[in-house]
Design an enzyme around this catalytic site. Structure first.
Site, PDB file in Angstrom:
ATOM      1  N   LEU A 364       0.832  -1.207   0.000  1.00  0.00           N
ATOM      2  CA  LEU A 364       0.000   0.000   0.000  1.00  0.00           C
ATOM      3  C   LEU A 364       0.860   1.248   0.000  1.00  0.00           C
ATOM      4  O   LEU A 364       0.502   2.276  -0.557  1.00  0.00           O
ATOM      5  CB  LEU A 364      -0.901   0.006   1.236  1.00  0.00           C
ATOM      6  CG  LEU A 364      -2.035  -1.006   1.262  1.00  0.00           C
ATOM      7  CD1 LEU A 364      -2.689  -1.012   2.623  1.00  0.00           C
ATOM      8  CD2 LEU A 364      -3.065  -0.691   0.193  1.00  0.00           C
ATOM      9  N   GLY A 365       1.994   1.166   0.653  1.00  0.00           N
ATOM     10  CA  GLY A 365       2.860   2.330   0.695  1.00  0.00           C
ATOM     11  C   GLY A 365       4.073   2.069   1.554  1.00  0.00           C
ATOM     12  O   GLY A 365       4.153   1.077   2.265  1.00  0.00           O
ATOM     13  N   GLY A 367       6.128   3.882   4.430  1.00  0.00           N
ATOM     14  CA  GLY A 367       6.115   4.996   5.363  1.00  0.00           C
ATOM     15  C   GLY A 367       7.456   5.151   6.041  1.00  0.00           C
ATOM     16  O   GLY A 367       8.421   4.463   5.716  1.00  0.00           O
ATOM     17  N   GLY A 368       7.505   6.086   6.989  1.00  0.00           N
ATOM     18  CA  GLY A 368       8.736   6.338   7.706  1.00  0.00           C
ATOM     19  C   GLY A 368       9.179   5.136   8.527  1.00  0.00           C
ATOM     20  O   GLY A 368      10.360   4.926   8.745  1.00  0.00           O
ATOM     21  N   PHE A 369       8.223   4.309   8.951  1.00  0.00           N
ATOM     22  CA  PHE A 369       8.572   3.214   9.839  1.00  0.00           C
ATOM     23  C   PHE A 369       8.666   1.878   9.127  1.00  0.00           C
ATOM     24  O   PHE A 369       9.173   0.918   9.669  1.00  0.00           O
ATOM     25  CB  PHE A 369       7.536   3.102  10.961  1.00  0.00           C
ATOM     26  CG  PHE A 369       7.559   4.284  11.880  1.00  0.00           C
ATOM     27  CD1 PHE A 369       8.513   4.373  12.880  1.00  0.00           C
ATOM     28  CD2 PHE A 369       6.650   5.311  11.731  1.00  0.00           C
ATOM     29  CE1 PHE A 369       8.547   5.463  13.728  1.00  0.00           C
ATOM     30  CE2 PHE A 369       6.682   6.401  12.568  1.00  0.00           C
ATOM     31  CZ  PHE A 369       7.636   6.491  13.574  1.00  0.00           C
ATOM     32  N   GLY A 370       8.151   1.804   7.948  1.00  0.00           N
ATOM     33  CA  GLY A 370       8.229   0.532   7.234  1.00  0.00           C
ATOM     34  C   GLY A 370       7.186   0.448   6.136  1.00  0.00           C
ATOM     35  O   GLY A 370       6.456   1.396   5.860  1.00  0.00           O
ATOM     36  N   VAL A 372       3.838  -0.952   4.213  1.00  0.00           N
ATOM     37  CA  VAL A 372       2.476  -1.303   4.607  1.00  0.00           C
ATOM     38  C   VAL A 372       1.845  -2.127   3.489  1.00  0.00           C
ATOM     39  O   VAL A 372       1.920  -1.756   2.320  1.00  0.00           O
ATOM     40  CB  VAL A 372       1.621  -0.048   4.862  1.00  0.00           C
ATOM     41  CG1 VAL A 372       0.264  -0.450   5.405  1.00  0.00           C
ATOM     42  CG2 VAL A 372       2.315   0.879   5.823  1.00  0.00           C
ATOM     43  N   ASP A 483       3.323  12.940  15.194  1.00  0.00           N
ATOM     44  CA  ASP A 483       3.579  12.941  13.751  1.00  0.00           C
ATOM     45  C   ASP A 483       2.290  13.225  12.988  1.00  0.00           C
ATOM     46  O   ASP A 483       1.946  12.500  12.050  1.00  0.00           O
ATOM     47  CB  ASP A 483       4.212  11.613  13.330  1.00  0.00           C
ATOM     48  CG  ASP A 483       5.019  11.750  12.051  1.00  0.00           C
ATOM     49  OD1 ASP A 483       5.238  12.903  11.607  1.00  0.00           O
ATOM     50  OD2 ASP A 483       5.422  10.710  11.496  1.00  0.00           O
TER      51      ASP A 483
END
Ligand SMILES: *[C@@H]1O[C@H](CO)[C@@H](O)[C@H](O)[C@H]1NC(C)=O
Ligand SMILES: *[C@@H]1O[C@H](CO)[C@@H](O)[C@H](O)[C@H]1NC(C)=O
Ligand SMILES: *[C@@H]1O[C@H](CO)[C@@H](O)[C@H](O)[C@H]1NC(C)=O
Ligand SMILES: *[C@@H]1O[C@H](CO)[C@@H](O)[C@H](O)[C@H]1NC(C)=O
Ligand SMILES: *[C@@H]1O[C@H](CO)[C@@H](O)[C@H](O)[C@H]1NC(C)=O
Length: 688
Positions: A364-365, A367-370, A372, A483
Site C-alpha cells: 500500500l505504501g 512509510g517512515g517506519f516501514g 504497509v 507525527d
C-alpha cells in the site's frame, strides 16, 4: 471277498459269479495288486514315498527333488510296486494307466536352470548307479548302456545335442535312453483354441497329464498352468507299445538332477490310477511353492527394495524439509511476558497468508517506519493493513509492545484502529484496519482527477481534531501523536479522516516528566522548541495540527522548495503575509475555485496560523481547537489582529531561523511576542 466282485465293476459279474470266484481264487495276488493300483497325493506329507539322493519332503508337504547342491540327483518313488500287465495271460498287454502331477522348477538365475524332471517307470524301486546332470538321474554310466531300464517322460530344460534335443524347453518320451522317441516344445492349447507357450522354468506350478492307452498303444502328454483346466488337445501324442519294455512289476516315481546352476525341482501333488483316469488333484490343497522364484526374489531385493527405500527416504526428507522450511518461514518470537497480550497477537502464518506472502502487488505504501501491505485475514476475511517495522534490538521493545497493545484499546472513529501485532526476529508487524481510500496527502498534492471538495476537507479537519483531542484527553494517559500530517491521515470508505500511526508515538504520562529521547516527527510539522528541548507535549501536536490545517486549506505542503515563488516556500509565512494584507483567501487551494464556505475557510486558515505559534503556551489546546471548529465559540476577529506584527512567531526549527531573521518584521522582537501571547490568551479564553 464278496466286495471284490463289486469293485471289479464288470456287468458280467452276476452271470458268471461262480466262474469268477474260481478264477480269482487262483490269481488273487495279481488281482489284489490291480485293485490297489491308484493313489492321490495333494501334497506329500505322510505319503508312501521312498526318497533317494538329495530328494526330501519339506515340512509343508512339497516333494523337493533337488535342493541347492550342484550336480546332484534326487529320486522319489511310490513305495509299492505296480502291475502294469496281467502276467497270467500270454498277450502281455500293458494296462491302460493315467497319472497327473503338478511340478515347479525354480531356478536361482533367470533362464539358467538345470536339468529338469522326469516321470519315470522302472523295474526296481530306484535307479541305482544313475548319474546326475544331463542324465536326469536316469541312466547308468552312458546313454547306450544296455542295463538302462526305464520308461520316462522328461520335462527337459536344457538343450543337449548329445541326445538330439530339439530345444531347451521340451517334453519327450524316453525308452531306456535319453534320446527321445517323441518330443515337442512345451505349449498348450486353451479350450478357446489358442496355442500358448509355456516355460518349464517359469517357477510357476504347472500340471502334467500322462495317459497311456493300452489298447491303442498310444501315450498322450498334456501340460497346462494350474489355473487353466486340462486342455482337450494333448501336447504330445506318441504311438508306443510298452508291452516289450514293461516288466512286471514296475515302480513309478520321479527323477531329477542339478547341473552347474542352482535349481530347485518340486512336485506339489501326484495322482495315479491303473485302468482308469487318475483322480483330479485338489489345487487348493496343494502346498505352496516357496514365495517367488529366486530370480524374482533377487530382482525385488536388488532393484525394487532400494528404489522403494529411496523413494520413501526422499519423500520423508522432503516432508521434513518442508516442515522445517515452514517452521523457519513462519517463525515468530513469543516471550512469557507477551502472553498477557494474547488476544492482540497475530500469527505470522496468518499475516503471511493474508498478504499473499507480502507480495509487491499488495504493497500500500512505504512509510517512515516501514512498508504497509494490504491483506485479508484467512479465517475472518477482514481486510487489514499490515505494517512491517524493522527493529534491531530487544531494548525497549517490551515497553513498546506494552504501549502498542494498550493503544489497541484506544477506540475512536477518527483513529485508525490497531488490531494487534506480531513479532519476529528482527521485525514487528502491526495490524490495522484497512482504509480503502488511502492517505489524505494523495488527494491534496498529487494532482488527482478527483480532489476533495471543501465540505469533505472541513469534515476531515474536524475529524482529525476530535481524534487528536481523544488522544490527548480522552484516556487515562496522555497520548502524544508526534507525527500529525496529511500523509498520516487516512480516509475510510466514507472519506472520514482517521489519524494513523499513533501507535508509534511515545506515551506521555500526565504529570510525569516526558521520557522521550529522540526527535520524532516530520520537518515542517515540528515546532521550534522540539529542536531545543526534544520534549514532546500536547502542544507540539497542536503545532503540527496547525500545519496540517493549512496544507488542507491551501493544497500546499508546509515547506515546498519546488514552488515558483520564494515567499511561498514556507506556507505559514505566506499565509501570514497574505492575512496581514487582508487577503487571506488568496491562499486557498486553487483546485477548490470559489466552491467553499468563506467563514469556515477563514476560520481554518486563521486557526492554522494560531496553532503555528512558536511559543508552545501561546497555542490553543486541542479542546479549544475542536470547540472553535464545531462553532461552539466564534473566533474573535479583533484579537487576531495583534498577530500582524508577529513574524518571529512562526519560526520553524533550525533551517528556517535564517529565513525568519531575514524577515522584515523580525525587528519587532520581544514586544510583539508578548503582544501575541496576550492576543492568543484573549482569543482562547473565549474558546474555553
Ligand atoms: C501307505 O501304505 C499303507 C500300507 O499300504 C496304508 O495303510 C497307508 O494308508 C498308506 N498311506 C497313504 C498316505 O496313502
Ligand atoms: C541338499 O541336501 C543334502 C541331503 O539332504 C544335504 O547334504 C545338502 O547339504 C543340501 N544342500 C543344500 C545346499 O542345502
Ligand atoms: C507273474 O507275476 C508274479 C508276481 O506278480 C511273478 O512272481 C511271476 O514270476 C510272474 N510270471 C511271469 C511269467 O512273469
Ligand atoms: C535309444 O533308444 C531308442 C529306442 O527308444 C533306440 O532306437 C536308440 O538306438 C537308442 N539309442 C542308444 C544310443 O542306445
Ligand atoms: C513360442 O515358442 C516358439 C518356439 O519355441 C516360438 O517360435 C514362438 O515365437 C513362441 N511364441 C510366443 C508367443 O512366444
Amino acid at each position: 471277498m464278496p466286495t471284490m466282485f463289486v469293485k471289479l465293476g464288470l456287468p458280467l459279474h452276476d452271470l458268471f459269479r461262480p466262474f469268477l470266484f474260481l478264477f480269482m481264487s487262483c490269481a488273487c495276488r495279481s488281482w489284489a495288486a490291480l485293485e490297489d493300483a491308484g493313489f492321490t497325493y495333494n501334497g506329500f506329507r505322510g505319503a508312501n514315498i521312498s526318497l533317494d539322493g538329495i530328494a526330501q519332503i519339506t515340512p509343508n508337504g512339497l516333494l523337493m527333488l533337488t535342493n541347492q547342491s550342484l550336480r546332484q540327483l534326487g529320486h522319489a518313488f511310490y513305495t509299492y510296486p505296480l502291475h502294469f500287465k496281467n502276467n497270467l495271460s500270454d498277450d502281455g498287454n500293458v494296462f491302460t494307466f493315467s497319472t497327473t502331477f503338478v511340478f515347479g522348477i525354480l531356478p536361482k538365475l533367470q533362464n539358467l536352470g538345470g536339468h529338469g524332471i522326469a516321470f519315470v517307470i522302472t523295474p526296481s524301486g530306484g535307479l541305482p548307479g544313475a548319474q546326475p546332470s544331463q542324465y536326469l538321474g536316469l541312466t547308468v554310466s552312458n546313454n547306450g548302456n544296455p542295463y538302462n531300464r526305464f520308461i520316462a517322460v522328461e520335462l527337459d530344460t536344457i538343450l543337449n545335442n548329445e541326445f538330439s534335443d530339439i530345444d531347451s524347453n521340451h517334453v519327450g518320451i524316453d525308452i531306456n535312453n535319453l534320446t527321445s522317441l517323441c518330443s515337442v516344445p512345451v505349449s498348450y492349447v486353451t479350450n478357446g483354441g489358442n496355442r500358448k507357450n509355456l516355460s518349464l522354468i517359469s517357477g510357476k506350478p504347472t500340471q502334467v497329464w500322462v495317459e497311456y492307452n493300452g489298447l491303442e498303444k498310444r501315450m498322450d502328454i498334456t501340460l497346462a498352468p494350474i489355473d487353466v483346466p486340462k486342455p482337450n488337445i494333448p501336447l504330445l501324442s506318441c504311438s508306443l507299445n510298452l508291452s516289450p519294455i514293461m516288466q512286471d512289476p514296475m515302480y513309478v516315481g520321479f527323477s531329477s538332477s542339478t547341473g552347474s546352476f542352482v535349481t530347485n525341482h518340486y512336485v506339489l501333488g501326484w495322482s495315479f490310477k491303473m485302468n482308469g483316469p487318475a483322480k483330479d488333484l485338489t489345487i487348493s490343497q496343494l502346498p505352496k511353492l516357496p514365495r517367488l522364484g529366486p530370480r524374482e526374489h533377487s530382482k525385488f531385493l536388488t532393484v525394487g527394495l532400494p528404489i522403494i527405500g529411496l523413494i520413501l527416504a526422499s519423500a520423508l526428507i522432503s516432508v521434513v524439509l518442508s516442515i522445517v522450511r515452514r517452521k523457519i518461514k513462519f517463525a515468530e518470537v513469543v516471550e512469557d511476558w507477551e502472553l498477557e497480550y494474547g488476544p492482540h497477537r497475530f500469527k505470522y502464518r496468518d499475516l503471511y497468508i493474508a498478504t499473499k506472502g507480502f507480495k509487491e502487488k499488495e504493497l500500500l505504501g512505504i512509510g517512515g517506519f516501514g512498508r504497509v501491505y494490504r491483506g485479508v485475514l484467512p479465517t475472518s476475511k477482514i481486510q487489514v493493513a499490515v505494517k512491517r517495522v524493522s527493529h534491531e534490538s530487544r531494548q525497549g521493545l517490551r515497553e513498546f509492545i506494552a504501549e502498542i497493545v494498550s493503544m489497541g484499546r484506544l477506540r475512536h472513529r477518527n483513529l485508525v484502529q490497531l488490531l494487534g501485532y506480531c513479532r519476529r526476529q528482527r521485525e514487528l508487524l502491526l495490524v490495522y484496519d484497512y482504509m480503502p481510500h488511502g492517505s489524505l496527502d494523495k488527494f491534496l498534492f498529487d494532482q488527482p482527477k478527483v480532489t476533495l471538495n471543501w465540505s469533505q476537507r472541513f469534515g476531515v479537519i474536524k475529524g482529525v481534531a476530535s481524534g487528536l483531542l481523544y488522544l490527548h484527553e480522552g484516556w487515562e494517559q496522555v497520548v502524544i501523536h508526534r507525527d500529525v500530517k496529511s500523509s498520516n491521515v487516512l480516509l475510510d470508505s466514507e472519506f472520514n479522516g482517521r489519524l494513523g500511526d499513533f501507535g508509534l508515538a511515545r506515551l506521555y504520562d500526565r504529570g510525569a516528566d516526558p521520557k522521550t529521547t529522540h526527535v520524532v516527527g516530520t520537518f515542517g510539522y515540528i515546532p521550534p522548541e522540539i529542536t531545543r528541548t526534544r520534549k514532546a507535549s500536547p502542544s507540539t501536536d497542536v503545532f503540527s495540527f496547525g500545519a496540517f490545517m493549512l496544507e488542507v486549506a491551501c493544497g500546499r505542503r508546509p515547506i515546498d522548495p519546488q514552488t515558483s515563488s520564494t515567499d511561498k516556500i514556507i506556507l505559514v509565512d505566506w499565509v501570514f503575509s497574505c492575512w496581514s494584507r487582508g487577503k487571506i483567501l488568496e491562499t486557498v487551494d486553487p483546485n477548490l475555485g470559489s466552491d467553499y464556505v468563506t467563514e469556515e475557510m477563514d476560520l481554518v486558515l486563521k486557526l492554522g496560523l494560531l496553532c503555528s505559534h512558536s511559543i508552545p503556551t501561546a497555542r490553543p489546546t486541542m479542546r479549544q481547537v475542536v470547540r472553535l471548529l464545531v462553532g461552539d465559540a466564534p473566533l474573535p476577529e479583533s484579537s487576531l489582529r495583534g498577530l500582524g506584527a508577529t513574524g518571529q512567531a512562526f519560526a520553524h526549527g533550525k533551517g528556517l531561523n535564517k529565513f525568519a531573521t531575514s524577515h522584515p518584521s523580525s525587528s519587532l522582537g520581544k514586544t510583539t511576542t508578548t503582544q501575541l501571547s496576550l492576543v492568543a490568551d484573549s482569543l482562547l479564553s473565549t474558546g474555553r
